[in-house]
Design a protein around this motif. Structure first.
Motif, PDB file in Angstrom:
ATOM      1  N   PHE A  72       0.807  -1.211   0.000  1.00  9.80           N
ATOM      2  CA  PHE A  72       0.000   0.000   0.000  1.00  9.80           C
ATOM      3  C   PHE A  72       0.846   1.270   0.000  1.00  9.80           C
ATOM      4  CE2 PHE A  72      -2.957  -3.231   1.217  1.00  9.80           C
ATOM      5  CZ  PHE A  72      -4.168  -2.798   0.706  1.00  9.80           C
ATOM      6  N   ALA A  73       2.162   1.117  -0.158  1.00 12.43           N
ATOM      7  CA  ALA A  73       3.089   2.256  -0.192  1.00 12.43           C
ATOM      8  C   ALA A  73       2.850   3.177   1.003  1.00 12.43           C
ATOM      9  CB  ALA A  73       2.950   3.030  -1.503  1.00 12.43           C
ATOM     10  N   ALA A  74       2.775   2.567   2.187  1.00 13.68           N
ATOM     11  CA  ALA A  74       2.452   3.294   3.412  1.00 13.68           C
ATOM     12  C   ALA A  74       3.562   3.119   4.438  1.00 13.68           C
ATOM     13  CB  ALA A  74       1.132   2.791   3.994  1.00 13.68           C
ATOM     14  N   VAL A  96      -4.987   1.886   6.644  1.00 15.12           N
ATOM     15  CA  VAL A  96      -4.205   2.827   5.839  1.00 15.12           C
ATOM     16  C   VAL A  96      -4.951   4.149   5.742  1.00 15.12           C
ATOM     17  CG1 VAL A  96      -3.343   3.348   3.518  1.00 15.12           C
ATOM     18  CG2 VAL A  96      -3.013   1.068   4.490  1.00 15.12           C
ATOM     19  N   THR A  97      -4.241   5.238   6.029  1.00 16.94           N
ATOM     20  CA  THR A  97      -4.770   6.587   5.848  1.00 16.94           C
ATOM     21  C   THR A  97      -3.795   7.383   4.994  1.00 16.94           C
ATOM     22  OG1 THR A  97      -3.704   7.319   7.897  1.00 16.94           O
ATOM     23  CG2 THR A  97      -6.017   6.604   8.044  1.00 16.94           C
ATOM     24  N   LEU A 100       0.360   3.322   7.632  1.00 16.01           N
ATOM     25  CA  LEU A 100      -0.282   2.083   8.071  1.00 16.01           C
ATOM     26  C   LEU A 100      -0.188   2.036   9.584  1.00 16.01           C
ATOM     27  CD1 LEU A 100      -1.514  -0.757   7.603  1.00 16.01           C
ATOM     28  CD2 LEU A 100       0.822  -1.605   7.307  1.00 16.01           C
ATOM     29  N   ALA A 101      -1.326   2.076  10.252  1.00 16.72           N
ATOM     30  CA  ALA A 101      -1.347   2.104  11.718  1.00 16.72           C
ATOM     31  C   ALA A 101      -2.515   1.282  12.237  1.00 16.72           C
ATOM     32  CB  ALA A 101      -1.440   3.550  12.216  1.00 16.72           C
ATOM     33  N   ALA A 102      -2.528   1.049  13.528  1.00 17.15           N
ATOM     34  CA  ALA A 102      -3.608   0.305  14.168  1.00 17.15           C
ATOM     35  C   ALA A 102      -4.691   1.257  14.652  1.00 17.15           C
ATOM     36  CB  ALA A 102      -3.073  -0.508  15.337  1.00 17.15           C
ATOM     37  N   ALA A 117     -10.533   5.880   5.025  1.00 24.29           N
ATOM     38  CA  ALA A 117      -9.412   4.982   5.268  1.00 24.29           C
ATOM     39  C   ALA A 117      -9.682   3.641   4.615  1.00 24.29           C
ATOM     40  CB  ALA A 117      -9.201   4.813   6.771  1.00 24.29           C
ATOM     41  N   LEU A 118      -8.697   2.770   4.686  1.00 20.20           N
ATOM     42  CA  LEU A 118      -8.818   1.392   4.212  1.00 20.20           C
ATOM     43  C   LEU A 118      -8.469   0.454   5.355  1.00 20.20           C
ATOM     44  CD1 LEU A 118      -6.941   1.745   0.794  1.00 20.20           C
ATOM     45  CD2 LEU A 118      -9.424   1.525   1.092  1.00 20.20           C
ATOM     46  N   VAL A 119      -9.398  -0.406   5.727  1.00 21.94           N
ATOM     47  CA  VAL A 119      -9.111  -1.483   6.679  1.00 21.94           C
ATOM     48  C   VAL A 119      -8.576  -2.666   5.888  1.00 21.94           C
ATOM     49  CG1 VAL A 119     -10.126  -3.175   8.251  1.00 21.94           C
ATOM     50  CG2 VAL A 119     -10.769  -0.766   8.433  1.00 21.94           C
TER      51      VAL A 119
END
Length: 230
Positions: free
Chosen positions: A18-20, A43-44, A53-55, A97-99
């Motif tokens: 995701f290039a994050a 992903v935001t 990419l975070a929780a 965002a994307l989960v």
């Protein structure tokens, strides 16, 4: 739905795909039984188009809640009404965002009312990127804000309707920039059911009916045991 998922891919592979930039709070993987209120990888993208990419806690908490359980557990948001609901209408405009997950679970009922679980994945084997909305929630005592997220759902396509009448909104790779706000506005058309051939599924053991169950066997194909007369 969806109310349970599995995350099996390494977080560094997810970040690369995701290039994050990965945060230092990512959940442990693999997790074959991800339940609401636990941490999920999300992903935001910021105003400069930089992805992270975070929780986040699965279960969006509206900013007016006094405590996390002050109202309904908002793990999902209906795409058809997301622009109208106070809990979601600001987030869908500004905090998309994307989960990320490997698959999700859904249930059907047998003739006796028992709940039969199914594990649902992309047919092409790629990770699922579920359209989502996030919200920071700060408790009244002013402690550190909790970042929370809800996945969008829509009416199921014909294939998926054999399992459930709803399905998560799945964002294809070509549409990630638009959903994340990197490619301008006009993301509403993405809030639709996936094409008929996007997903596949198989029956799994009823062990996953327990939110305490763990292990790779939860996503393995379940085979009924034949009982023979002796």
């Amino acid at each position: 739905m969806c109310g349970r998922m599995a995350v099996t891919l390494p977080m560094d592979a997810m970040a690369q795909l995701f290039a994050a930039a990965p945060a230092n709070n990512l959940p442990d993987v693999p997790n074959f039984n991800v339940c609401p209120t636990t941490q999920v990888p999300v992903v935001t993208s910021d105003a400069d188009g930089d992805r992270k990419l975070a929780a986040m806690r699965w279960g969006l908490i509206p900013k007016w809640y006094k405590k996390p359980n002050d109202g309904p557990l908002l793990i999902n948001a209906r795409a058809e009404t997301v622009l109208e609901k106070p809990a979601f209408r600001e987030a869908v405009q500004a905090r998309r965002a994307l989960v990320l997950c490997s698959g999700f679970f859904e249930w059907t009922k047998d003739a006796d009312g028992g709940r039969d679980p199914w594990y649902i994945t992309r047919r092409d084997g790629a990770p699922l990127a579920l359209a989502a909305l996030w919200q920071d929630w700060t408790p009244p005592d002013g402690d550190t804000a909790l970042r929370t997220v809800a996945a969008l759902t829509t009416g199921a396509n014909s294939a998926m309707s054999a399992i459930h009448h709803r399905m998560p909104v799945i964002v294809e790779q070509s549409d990630w920039p638009l959903w994340l706000g990197e490619a301008g506005k006009g993301a509403a058309p993405l809030m639709r059911a996936a094409p008929e051939d996007t997903l596949e599924w198989h029956r799994v053991s009823r062990s996953v009916n327990s939110n305490r169950a763990a292990g790779p066997e939860l996503i393995e194909t379940w085979e009924p045991v034949e009982v023979t007369d002796t």
